[in-house]
Every structure is written in C-alpha cells, then in structure tokens.
Scaffold this motif. Sequence first.
Motif, PDB file in Angstrom:
ATOM      1  N   GLY A 152      68.033  36.685 -40.115  1.00 58.30           N
ATOM      2  CA  GLY A 152      67.826  36.850 -41.546  1.00 58.30           C
ATOM      3  C   GLY A 152      67.863  38.287 -42.012  1.00 58.30           C
ATOM      4  N   SER A 153      68.322  39.197 -41.177  1.00 62.55           N
ATOM      5  CA  SER A 153      68.378  40.619 -41.534  1.00 62.55           C
ATOM      6  C   SER A 153      69.721  40.948 -42.178  1.00 62.55           C
ATOM      7  N   TRP A 154      69.708  41.101 -43.511  1.00 64.73           N
ATOM      8  CA  TRP A 154      70.961  41.485 -44.156  1.00 64.73           C
ATOM      9  C   TRP A 154      71.335  42.944 -43.872  1.00 64.73           C
ATOM     10  N   PRO A 155      70.373  43.885 -43.652  1.00 64.62           N
ATOM     11  CA  PRO A 155      70.806  45.236 -43.261  1.00 64.62           C
ATOM     12  C   PRO A 155      71.612  45.248 -41.962  1.00 64.62           C
ATOM     13  N   ALA A 156      71.179  44.440 -40.979  1.00 60.70           N
ATOM     14  CA  ALA A 156      71.919  44.376 -39.719  1.00 60.70           C
ATOM     15  C   ALA A 156      73.291  43.749 -39.928  1.00 60.70           C
ATOM     16  N   ALA A 157      73.372  42.733 -40.784  1.00 63.40           N
ATOM     17  CA  ALA A 157      74.652  42.082 -41.051  1.00 63.40           C
ATOM     18  C   ALA A 157      75.626  43.049 -41.715  1.00 63.40           C
ATOM     19  N   LEU A 158      75.131  43.871 -42.642  1.00 59.76           N
ATOM     20  CA  LEU A 158      75.993  44.851 -43.309  1.00 59.76           C
ATOM     21  C   LEU A 158      76.409  45.969 -42.342  1.00 59.76           C
ATOM     22  N   ALA A 159      75.475  46.394 -41.495  1.00 57.42           N
ATOM     23  CA  ALA A 159      75.770  47.477 -40.553  1.00 57.42           C
ATOM     24  C   ALA A 159      76.728  47.050 -39.452  1.00 57.42           C
ATOM     25  N   PHE A 160      76.805  45.761 -39.177  1.00 55.25           N
ATOM     26  CA  PHE A 160      77.665  45.250 -38.115  1.00 55.25           C
ATOM     27  C   PHE A 160      79.114  45.718 -38.287  1.00 55.25           C
ATOM     28  N   TRP A 161      79.558  45.841 -39.538  1.00 56.75           N
ATOM     29  CA  TRP A 161      80.958  46.153 -39.791  1.00 56.75           C
ATOM     30  C   TRP A 161      81.341  47.574 -39.422  1.00 56.75           C
ATOM     31  N   ALA A 162      80.344  48.394 -39.040  1.00 56.87           N
ATOM     32  CA  ALA A 162      80.645  49.734 -38.531  1.00 56.87           C
ATOM     33  C   ALA A 162      81.425  49.670 -37.224  1.00 56.87           C
ATOM     34  N   LEU A 163      81.311  48.542 -36.508  1.00 58.62           N
ATOM     35  CA  LEU A 163      82.011  48.400 -35.223  1.00 58.62           C
ATOM     36  C   LEU A 163      83.528  48.476 -35.389  1.00 58.62           C
ATOM     37  N   LEU A 164      84.029  48.127 -36.572  1.00 56.09           N
ATOM     38  CA  LEU A 164      85.471  48.197 -36.808  1.00 56.09           C
ATOM     39  C   LEU A 164      85.988  49.627 -36.715  1.00 56.09           C
ATOM     40  N   ALA A 165      85.113  50.599 -36.929  1.00 57.63           N
ATOM     41  CA  ALA A 165      85.548  51.994 -36.902  1.00 57.63           C
ATOM     42  C   ALA A 165      85.848  52.485 -35.486  1.00 57.63           C
ATOM     43  N   LEU A 166      85.284  51.829 -34.471  1.00 55.73           N
ATOM     44  CA  LEU A 166      85.432  52.325 -33.100  1.00 55.73           C
ATOM     45  C   LEU A 166      86.883  52.305 -32.616  1.00 55.73           C
ATOM     46  N   PRO A 167      87.579  51.152 -32.642  1.00 56.10           N
ATOM     47  CA  PRO A 167      88.984  51.181 -32.185  1.00 56.10           C
ATOM     48  C   PRO A 167      89.867  52.024 -33.091  1.00 56.10           C
ATOM     49  N   ALA A 168      89.590  52.013 -34.387  1.00 57.64           N
ATOM     50  CA  ALA A 168      90.402  52.804 -35.305  1.00 57.64           C
ATOM     51  C   ALA A 168      90.245  54.295 -35.015  1.00 57.64           C
ATOM     52  N   ALA A 169      89.010  54.736 -34.814  1.00 61.13           N
ATOM     53  CA  ALA A 169      88.766  56.148 -34.521  1.00 61.13           C
ATOM     54  C   ALA A 169      89.409  56.553 -33.197  1.00 61.13           C
ATOM     55  N   ALA A 170      89.391  55.652 -32.230  1.00 62.69           N
ATOM     56  CA  ALA A 170      90.007  55.959 -30.935  1.00 62.69           C
ATOM     57  C   ALA A 170      91.503  56.204 -31.080  1.00 62.69           C
ATOM     58  N   VAL A 171      92.180  55.337 -31.824  1.00 67.07           N
ATOM     59  CA  VAL A 171      93.626  55.478 -32.019  1.00 67.07           C
ATOM     60  C   VAL A 171      93.949  56.743 -32.806  1.00 67.07           C
ATOM     61  N   TRP A 172      93.189  57.006 -33.865  1.00 71.35           N
ATOM     62  CA  TRP A 172      93.483  58.184 -34.690  1.00 71.35           C
ATOM     63  C   TRP A 172      93.071  59.482 -34.010  1.00 71.35           C
ATOM     64  N   SER A 173      92.146  59.429 -33.062  1.00 73.10           N
ATOM     65  CA  SER A 173      91.837  60.628 -32.269  1.00 73.10           C
ATOM     66  C   SER A 173      93.044  61.044 -31.449  1.00 73.10           C
TER      67      SER A 173
END
Length: 391
Positions: A152-173
Amino acid sequence: MLAGLVLAALNFRPAFASVSPVLETVRQDLGLSRAGASLLTTIPVLCMGIFAFGAARIGDRVGLERGVLWTIVLIGIATAGRLAGDAAVVLFATTVLVGIGIAVGQALLPAVVKRYFPDRAALVTGLYTVGFNAGAAVAAGATVALESAFGGSWPAALAFWALLALPAAAVWSLAARGSPGGARQGGVTRSSLPWGSPLAWFLGLFFAATSCLYWSVLTWLAPMYQDEGVSKGEAGFLLTLFTFVQIFAALVVPVLADRSRDRRPWLALVLVMNVAGLAAIAAVPLATPWGFTALIGFGIGGLFPLVLTLPLDYSPNPDAANRLTAMMLGIGYLISALGPLVIGALRDATGSYWVPFAALAALCLTMLASALLLRPQSRAEPMSTGTPGSP
C-alpha cells in the motif's frame, strides 16, 4: 545508439504517468486540494516548456551524448527520491527535477537522430516516440499493482520507476565516452536560439497545437465518456486503447513517411483522421466509441513523430537541429499546458463536451491548412529563411 534512444525515451514519461492512477490516494494522504494535486501532472509539462529553451546551450557545452546521460541520471535520482514522497515538499521538488530532466533530454534527442541517422530521421524518431508511449502506458497500468505489492505504499510504487534509468544510463555512459564533448569550437558559442526565425515560430506553434491535442484528449476523453453514461471501467479501457493505438501509429507512419521527401501527404492523412474522429466524438460520441478512439489514437500517434521530425528536415546539421528543436519544444509545451484547462473551461461554460471536442477538430483543420506550407524543397536550408515554404 538506436537502443540508447529508445531506452532514454522510456524514462521520459513514467515519472508523471505513474502519478495519475494513485493521484486520489496521494491527495488524501498529503491533504492536498484537487487543484493542488493537479499540479503534479501540470508542473512537468510547464517544465518541459520552460527548460527546453536551455537544452541547446547544454548540448553545446557538454555534448549531446553527455547531455542526454545527465538528464537520465537526474530523472532517475529524482524519481528514486519519491521514496520520501509522503512529505509534500519532497514530492513536488522531485516533480520539478523530473520535469527539468525530461525538458532537456527530449530536446536533445532529435539532434542525436540528426547526427547518427540523418537519412532515416522519421523512422528513428517514430521508434523513440514508441518509447515515450510505452513508458507512459506501462507506468499507468502497473503502478496500482506495485502499490499493492509494496504493502500500500504509493511512494515506493512511484520510486520503482527509477529502475528504468539504470540500463539507459549504462548505454549512454558508453556513448558519452566516445563522444567529442561539447560542440563549441574555437570559443564560438552556437547555442543561441533562432528567435528571429519565422520558421522556428511556425514550428513552435505547430508543435503547440499537436501537444495540445494530445494532452487535451488524454485528460478529457475518459471524463467525456463517463459524462455520456459509459462506466468508469470502460472509459479507462478507451484511454488504454488510445495509448496503444498511438504506439502502433508511431511505428507505421514514420516508416511510410521516410519513403518520401514530402511530409505533407502523411501530415494530411493523420490530421484528417483527427478531424473525423474528434468531430464524430463531438456529434455522436456513443455511435462507436472504440472506433472513434482508435481513429484519433492513430491520428495523434502518427502526428507526433512527424512533427518531431520537422526540425531535422529544416536543419543543415545537428547543432542547428538542436537549437530549432529546443525552441520548438519550449514554445509548444508552454502553450499546450493551457490546452486541458481551456477544454475544461469550455465544458463548464457550455455544459457539454460538444463544443470542446468540436474546437479540437477545428484546431486540426487549421493545422491541416498550415501543413501545406511545409514544402520539401525548403528542407535542410538555413533557419534564417522567411517562411517554411520560402525558397
């Protein structure tokens, strides 16, 4: 680089698309008014306009690839910060930071396309536009389930989408390591925006109309059908259909458009579809809601990547494309942020959705007439040209 573009685009919508499904819960937990809660979706759009103007300078100073990398990192950190979003000041601060990252990042992507895919601009633009739509659709559809999964934690649900940045940041690095750095040469700064160019203003207003269509339909399609007696569930499915048809159109239309130097036939096709669909919704909304929704979904889904391609068509190099895109997006998003508000005001003033959706159809007719000015012989000419169609 193609994978990098799509991965970057996947990060540019979930941070605010994920808010809508849990907005009422957020509002109640934080004690916000409905107007205050609506800022969580309005602020990113305004930021996408205000901060897009600085994208050209950032690309000029640090390079396109590093600029995109930094925006992905900013979006990821800000989204992760929503773990502490049960404090209103944190939630709104992260919303502003996400908006800044999206504004700069998506303004840089067309220049990247111009540099790496100059002969397939419409197709590649369509592919990363699919990333926009897919990120929004998945985030909107999965956030409620994530909220349940996190107790029932909406902050955790919203923060979950930060994981999408990991593969993108790796490729752009990796891309940033091989890039030449900033675009400044010999101390000359080339990042000033083409404020004196009628072409730049034309494209800015054209994009404003395009974005206004998207945000207005996204905001008011479901409420309009609920007002007509359609259940909340079916109205939500109509919105889902609208999103997924956009993804299909963003793949198909650019592929066809890249076969010709003249964008006007394809712009005319998708604009006519929008006119027909919006006029039908205004006049006989219950005749075939799924058909009308699919029609405008295809129309708007095909229109968006075509319009994002226009700065590339009218720019001789990536630097010029970067500046023209930044100005087009800045003007466009600032104006289009008012679109849903105007549509809502028309609904309140008239007591029905007939006038608002008829107004959107009229807007498409105006765009159709304006698109005739986009003659192909003007492509890749300097931005100092007087009008889009001038030789």
